[in-house]
Design an enzyme around this catalytic site. Structure first.
Site, PDB file in Angstrom:
ATOM      1  N   GLY A  20      67.542 110.458   6.399  1.00  0.00           N
ATOM      2  CA  GLY A  20      66.440 110.493   8.436  1.00  0.00           C
ATOM      3  C   GLY A  20      65.649 109.504   8.221  1.00  0.00           C
ATOM      4  N   GLY A  21      64.613 108.739   7.458  1.00  0.00           N
ATOM      5  CA  GLY A  21      63.894 107.839   7.397  1.00  0.00           C
ATOM      6  C   GLY A  21      64.150 106.805   7.839  1.00  0.00           C
ATOM      7  N   GLY A  23      67.032 103.098   8.663  1.00  0.00           N
ATOM      8  CA  GLY A  23      68.279 103.128   9.408  1.00  0.00           C
ATOM      9  C   GLY A  23      68.763 103.076  10.420  1.00  0.00           C
ATOM     10  N   LEU A  24      69.907 103.664  10.100  1.00  0.00           N
ATOM     11  CA  LEU A  24      70.648 104.993  11.157  1.00  0.00           C
ATOM     12  C   LEU A  24      70.577 105.742  11.092  1.00  0.00           C
ATOM     13  N   ARG A  72      70.432 114.855  -4.634  1.00  0.00           N
ATOM     14  CA  ARG A  72      71.003 115.343  -5.936  1.00  0.00           C
ATOM     15  C   ARG A  72      70.488 116.337  -6.408  1.00  0.00           C
ATOM     16  N   PHE A 102      75.135  99.823  -4.355  1.00  0.00           N
ATOM     17  CA  PHE A 102      74.952  98.048  -4.250  1.00  0.00           C
ATOM     18  C   PHE A 102      76.225  97.649  -4.846  1.00  0.00           C
ATOM     19  N   TYR A 152      85.661 101.321   4.067  1.00  0.00           N
ATOM     20  CA  TYR A 152      86.752 101.531   2.518  1.00  0.00           C
ATOM     21  C   TYR A 152      87.309 103.363   2.494  1.00  0.00           C
ATOM     22  N   PRO A 193      80.942 103.686  10.071  1.00  0.00           N
ATOM     23  CA  PRO A 193      80.918 102.829  10.883  1.00  0.00           C
ATOM     24  C   PRO A 193      81.182 101.096  10.209  1.00  0.00           C
ATOM     25  N   PRO A 195      79.832  96.747  10.352  1.00  0.00           N
ATOM     26  CA  PRO A 195      78.615  96.888  10.179  1.00  0.00           C
ATOM     27  C   PRO A 195      77.646  96.599  10.832  1.00  0.00           C
TER      28      PRO A 195
HETATM   29  C1  HXC Z   1      74.023  97.101 -11.104  1.00  0.00           C
HETATM   30  C2  HXC Z   1      72.695  99.090 -11.098  1.00  0.00           C
HETATM   31  C3  HXC Z   1      72.017  97.976  -9.522  1.00  0.00           C
HETATM   32  C4  HXC Z   1      72.671  96.875  -8.658  1.00  0.00           C
HETATM   33  C5  HXC Z   1      70.805 100.161 -10.476  1.00  0.00           C
HETATM   34  N1  HXC Z   1      72.062  99.989 -11.184  1.00  0.00           N
HETATM   35  N2  HXC Z   1      70.851  98.893  -9.250  1.00  0.00           N
HETATM   36  N3  HXC Z   1      73.748  98.223 -12.111  1.00  0.00           N
HETATM   37  N4  HXC Z   1      74.058  96.554 -10.436  1.00  0.00           N
HETATM   38  N5  HXC Z   1      71.809  96.040  -8.298  1.00  0.00           N
HETATM   39  C6  HXC Z   1      72.050 100.865 -12.454  1.00  0.00           C
HETATM   40  C7  HXC Z   1      70.795 100.909 -13.538  1.00  0.00           C
HETATM   41  O1  HXC Z   1      70.666  99.794 -13.991  1.00  0.00           O
HETATM   42  C8  HXC Z   1      70.748 101.980 -13.682  1.00  0.00           C
HETATM   43  O2  HXC Z   1      72.157 102.465 -14.888  1.00  0.00           O
HETATM   44  C9  HXC Z   1      71.034 103.152 -12.066  1.00  0.00           C
HETATM   45  O3  HXC Z   1      72.379 102.388 -11.898  1.00  0.00           O
HETATM   46  C10 HXC Z   1      70.691 104.301 -11.550  1.00  0.00           C
HETATM   47  O4  HXC Z   1      69.696 103.073 -11.222  1.00  0.00           O
HETATM   48  P1  HXC Z   1      68.278 103.645 -11.318  1.00  0.00           P
HETATM   49  O5  HXC Z   1      67.330 102.544 -10.661  1.00  0.00           O
HETATM   50  O6  HXC Z   1      67.615 105.347 -11.918  1.00  0.00           O
HETATM   51  O7  HXC Z   1      68.787 105.027  -9.655  1.00  0.00           O
HETATM   52  P2  HXC Z   1      67.682 105.348  -8.658  1.00  0.00           P
HETATM   53  O8  HXC Z   1      66.652 104.939  -9.147  1.00  0.00           O
HETATM   54  O9  HXC Z   1      68.900 106.586  -8.285  1.00  0.00           O
HETATM   55  O10 HXC Z   1      67.872 104.427  -7.113  1.00  0.00           O
HETATM   56  C11 HXC Z   1      69.537 104.424  -6.690  1.00  0.00           C
HETATM   57  C12 HXC Z   1      69.646 103.382  -5.862  1.00  0.00           C
HETATM   58  C13 HXC Z   1      69.504 102.727  -5.528  1.00  0.00           C
HETATM   59  C14 HXC Z   1      71.284 103.058  -5.682  1.00  0.00           C
HETATM   60  C15 HXC Z   1      70.269 102.380  -7.478  1.00  0.00           C
HETATM   61  O11 HXC Z   1      69.515 101.426  -5.256  1.00  0.00           O
HETATM   62  C16 HXC Z   1      69.022 103.235  -4.355  1.00  0.00           C
HETATM   63  O12 HXC Z   1      67.646 103.963  -4.025  1.00  0.00           O
HETATM   64  N6  HXC Z   1      69.328 103.350  -3.184  1.00  0.00           N
HETATM   65  C17 HXC Z   1      68.874 103.825  -1.602  1.00  0.00           C
HETATM   66  C18 HXC Z   1      68.955 103.665  -0.878  1.00  0.00           C
HETATM   67  C19 HXC Z   1      71.044 102.507  -0.251  1.00  0.00           C
HETATM   68  O13 HXC Z   1      71.133 102.004  -1.400  1.00  0.00           O
HETATM   69  N7  HXC Z   1      70.391 102.003   0.645  1.00  0.00           N
HETATM   70  C20 HXC Z   1      72.091 101.099   1.624  1.00  0.00           C
HETATM   71  C21 HXC Z   1      73.233 101.677   1.880  1.00  0.00           C
HETATM   72  S1  HXC Z   1      74.791 101.303   2.360  1.00  0.00           S
HETATM   73  P3  HXC Z   1      71.435 102.224 -16.554  1.00  0.00           P
HETATM   74  O14 HXC Z   1      72.433 102.401 -17.128  1.00  0.00           O
HETATM   75  O15 HXC Z   1      70.511 100.849 -16.403  1.00  0.00           O
HETATM   76  O16 HXC Z   1      70.382 103.100 -16.452  1.00  0.00           O
HETATM   77  C22 HXC Z   1      75.658 101.804   2.385  1.00  0.00           C
HETATM   78  C23 HXC Z   1      76.857 100.628   2.927  1.00  0.00           C
HETATM   79  C24 HXC Z   1      78.099 101.094   3.334  1.00  0.00           C
HETATM   80  O17 HXC Z   1      76.340 103.283   2.354  1.00  0.00           O
HETATM   81  C25 HXC Z   1      79.377 100.000   4.189  1.00  0.00           C
HETATM   82  C26 HXC Z   1      78.537  98.624   4.276  1.00  0.00           C
HETATM   83  C27 HXC Z   1      79.930  97.932   5.267  1.00  0.00           C
HETATM   84  P1  NAP Z   2      69.585 103.250   4.616  1.00  0.00           P
HETATM   85  O1  NAP Z   2      68.162 102.649   5.509  1.00  0.00           O
HETATM   86  O2  NAP Z   2      68.881 102.850   3.224  1.00  0.00           O
HETATM   87  O3  NAP Z   2      69.971 104.423   4.744  1.00  0.00           O
HETATM   88  C1  NAP Z   2      69.887 105.427   3.142  1.00  0.00           C
HETATM   89  C2  NAP Z   2      69.257 107.043   3.295  1.00  0.00           C
HETATM   90  O4  NAP Z   2      69.661 107.537   2.276  1.00  0.00           O
HETATM   91  C3  NAP Z   2      67.689 106.078   3.065  1.00  0.00           C
HETATM   92  O5  NAP Z   2      67.023 106.956   4.348  1.00  0.00           O
HETATM   93  C4  NAP Z   2      67.121 106.781   1.766  1.00  0.00           C
HETATM   94  O6  NAP Z   2      65.459 107.037   1.549  1.00  0.00           O
HETATM   95  C5  NAP Z   2      67.951 107.857   1.745  1.00  0.00           C
HETATM   96  N1  NAP Z   2      68.767 108.159   0.379  1.00  0.00           N
HETATM   97  C6  NAP Z   2      69.204 107.215  -0.750  1.00  0.00           C
HETATM   98  N2  NAP Z   2      69.327 107.925  -2.039  1.00  0.00           N
HETATM   99  C7  NAP Z   2      69.142 109.102  -1.714  1.00  0.00           C
HETATM  100  C8  NAP Z   2      68.779 110.174  -2.540  1.00  0.00           C
HETATM  101  N3  NAP Z   2      68.971 110.565  -4.174  1.00  0.00           N
HETATM  102  N4  NAP Z   2      68.580 111.100  -1.347  1.00  0.00           N
HETATM  103  C9  NAP Z   2      67.578 111.613  -0.705  1.00  0.00           C
HETATM  104  N5  NAP Z   2      67.739 110.407   0.032  1.00  0.00           N
HETATM  105  C10 NAP Z   2      68.091 109.341  -0.402  1.00  0.00           C
HETATM  106  O7  NAP Z   2      71.053 102.922   5.089  1.00  0.00           O
HETATM  107  P2  NAP Z   2      71.313 102.474   6.142  1.00  0.00           P
HETATM  108  O8  NAP Z   2      72.418 101.623   6.318  1.00  0.00           O
HETATM  109  O9  NAP Z   2      70.266 103.484   7.401  1.00  0.00           O
HETATM  110  O10 NAP Z   2      72.423 103.760   5.596  1.00  0.00           O
HETATM  111  C11 NAP Z   2      73.248 105.432   6.312  1.00  0.00           C
HETATM  112  C12 NAP Z   2      74.621 105.517   6.481  1.00  0.00           C
HETATM  113  O11 NAP Z   2      75.335 104.810   6.826  1.00  0.00           O
HETATM  114  C13 NAP Z   2      74.442 105.469   4.682  1.00  0.00           C
HETATM  115  O12 NAP Z   2      75.462 106.768   4.797  1.00  0.00           O
HETATM  116  C14 NAP Z   2      75.703 104.002   4.783  1.00  0.00           C
HETATM  117  O13 NAP Z   2      76.924 104.324   3.870  1.00  0.00           O
HETATM  118  C15 NAP Z   2      76.109 104.244   6.530  1.00  0.00           C
HETATM  119  N6  NAP Z   2      77.305 103.276   6.685  1.00  0.00           N
HETATM  120  C16 NAP Z   2      76.017 101.377   6.914  1.00  0.00           C
HETATM  121  C17 NAP Z   2      76.723 100.607   7.141  1.00  0.00           C
HETATM  122  C18 NAP Z   2      76.040 100.086   7.785  1.00  0.00           C
HETATM  123  O14 NAP Z   2      76.388  98.668   7.659  1.00  0.00           O
HETATM  124  N7  NAP Z   2      74.738  99.628   7.775  1.00  0.00           N
HETATM  125  C19 NAP Z   2      77.851 100.816   7.150  1.00  0.00           C
HETATM  126  C20 NAP Z   2      78.833 102.000   6.620  1.00  0.00           C
HETATM  127  C21 NAP Z   2      78.230 103.102   6.445  1.00  0.00           C
HETATM  128  P3  NAP Z   2      65.043 107.348   0.412  1.00  0.00           P
HETATM  129  O15 NAP Z   2      65.175 106.553  -0.170  1.00  0.00           O
HETATM  130  O16 NAP Z   2      63.633 107.629   0.882  1.00  0.00           O
HETATM  131  O17 NAP Z   2      65.521 108.485   0.127  1.00  0.00           O
END
Ligand code: HXC
Ligand code: NAP
Length: 285
Positions: A20-21, A23-24, A72, A102, A152, A193, A195
């Site tokens: 909740g801190g 993006g969406l 987690r 990613f 998807y 959602p 984009p």
């Molecule tokens: C390949 C990757 C990678 C990448 C990390 N890894 N990033 N592999 N490509 N880009 C691998 C690492 O090498 C490691 O494996 C393992 O994943 C865990 O990585 P950590 O960095 O230790 O993970 P962590 O610190 O827990 O971070 C989680 C995360 C990070 C998912 C990797 O990106 C994150 O914190 N994301 C949170 C916010 C987020 O992703 N928001 C976007 C949501 S958008 P090894 O084997 O090396 O140990 C969304 C939209 C959907 O969902 C639809 C859109 C249309």
């Molecule tokens: P975002 O800002 O990156 O939101 C992801 C949030 O999840 C961050 O606030 C992050 O905060 C939190 N998060 C990630 N890992 C976490 C963990 N291990 N524990 C607790 N919190 C965690 O991206 P967003 O675009 O707003 O996405 C919001 C939702 O919309 C997601 O479910 C995404 O899949 C969905 N969605 C987005 C789009 C789009 O176009 N934006 C499209 C389809 C679906 P911390 O890093 O502080 O943990």
């Protein structure tokens, strides 16, 4: 922001929003708060949560409680739920919004990379839903869950396979529990959602010049990306009592994006009017 619901529509509700801190999640929180709800926001970055809670709540009466947690980690999840009940006496709604994602060719991923996404998106949603669900059932609290998935989740998608698998699991859980837990007055719904620009998603899914090369707006029939208030309005409706007969539903909000991508002949939009004239002439001949 164009507001759909009237003031105080969410009064006396306390809503827990994961992620909740930013993006969406943050956009939904701002709107729920404006509509009178008390809010709990949780994610890993405590400083961000505290800052956001202060920014949003400075001018209003309701309360926003920031509690850090990694979705987690079940002990941290339990702690968030305990602090929420200590503060507000109840939680009425859970919004499973936190996600990790990613882009990568799947064969390049380590199993830990796969785990990272599955654990955040699917397991994190399970952790909160199951823990709160058990409490709601035991304490006879009417409640609802809103899961944020993607389109998807049902079509699948290459290059984001861990996310596609996890979101499909969340979607299945939404529908399954909607049936199983309705008898406890617990509803579950989801939003899929298209984009919506956010830093979290855009930086990870469209790095470098991919933003220009794969401009998401071009894939959307209505010709643009989503605006946050459009999603927040839908979310507020789904967590409110106005949607009390909607259960187990997933509502797509994507300007028609996935349907356009799905239809096998949609790319015939590349055929010019002159070419259509030519085909017609040939047919009549
Ligand atoms: C390949 C990757 C990678 C990448 C990390 N890894 N990033 N592999 N490509 N880009 C691998 C690492 O090498 C490691 O494996 C393992 O994943 C865990 O990585 P950590 O960095 O230790 O993970 P962590 O610190 O827990 O971070 C989680 C995360 C990070 C998912 C990797 O990106 C994150 O914190 N994301 C949170 C916010 C987020 O992703 N928001 C976007 C949501 S958008 P090894 O084997 O090396 O140990 C969304 C939209 C959907 O969902 C639809 C859109 C249309
Ligand atoms: P975002 O800002 O990156 O939101 C992801 C949030 O999840 C961050 O606030 C992050 O905060 C939190 N998060 C990630 N890992 C976490 C963990 N291990 N524990 C607790 N919190 C965690 O991206 P967003 O675009 O707003 O996405 C919001 C939702 O919309 C997601 O479910 C995404 O899949 C969905 N969605 C987005 C789009 C789009 O176009 N934006 C499209 C389809 C679906 P911390 O890093 O502080 O943990």
């Amino acid at each position: 922001m164009k507001r759909m619901l009237k003031e105080n529509s969410l009064k006396n509700k306390s809503i827990l929003v994961t992620g909740g801190g930013s993006g969406l999640g943050r956009s939904m929180v701002e709107y729920f708060y404006e509509l009178g709800a008390d809010i709990i926001i949780t994610s890993r970055r405590e400083n961000l949560l505290i800052k956001v809670a202060k920014e949003i709540s400075s001018s209003k009466k309701g309360k926003i409680l920031p509690v850090a947690c990694d979705v987690r980690n079940i002990d941290e999840v339990n702690n968030v739920i305990k602090k929420s009940f200590d503060e507000f006496g109840k939680v009425d709604c859970l919004v499973n919004n936190a996600a990790g994602n990613f882009i990568s060719p799947t064969e390049r991923l380590s199993t830990r990379a796969f785990d990272a996404i599955i654990d955040i998106v699917l397991k994190g949603t399970v952790n909160f839903t199951l823990t709160l669900g058990k409490k709601w059932i035991k304490e006879k609290i009417d409640a609802n869950v809103l899961n944020i998935v993607t389109t998807y989740a049902w079509t699948g998608s290459g290059y984001v396979v861990p996310s596609a698998c996890a979101k499909a699991g969340v979607l299945s859980m939404t529908r399954s529990l909607a049936v199983e837990w309705a008898k406890y007055n617990i509803r579950l719904n989801a939003i899929a959602p298209g984009p919506f620009p956010t830093k979290g998603a855009w930086d990870r899914l469209l790095p470098g010049d991919l933003k220009e090369k794969f401009d998401p707006a071009k894939k959307v029939p209505v010709g643009r990306v989503g605006e946050h208030h459009e999603l927040s309005n839908l979310a507020a409706y789904l967590v409110s009592d106005f949607s009390s007969y909607i259960n187990g539903e997933v509502i797509t909000i994507d300007g028609g994006e996935w349907l356009k991508g799905a239809g096998q002949f949609n790319n015939l939009e590349l055929v010019t009017p002159e070419m259509w004239d030519f085909f017609e002439m040939m047919r009549k001949k």
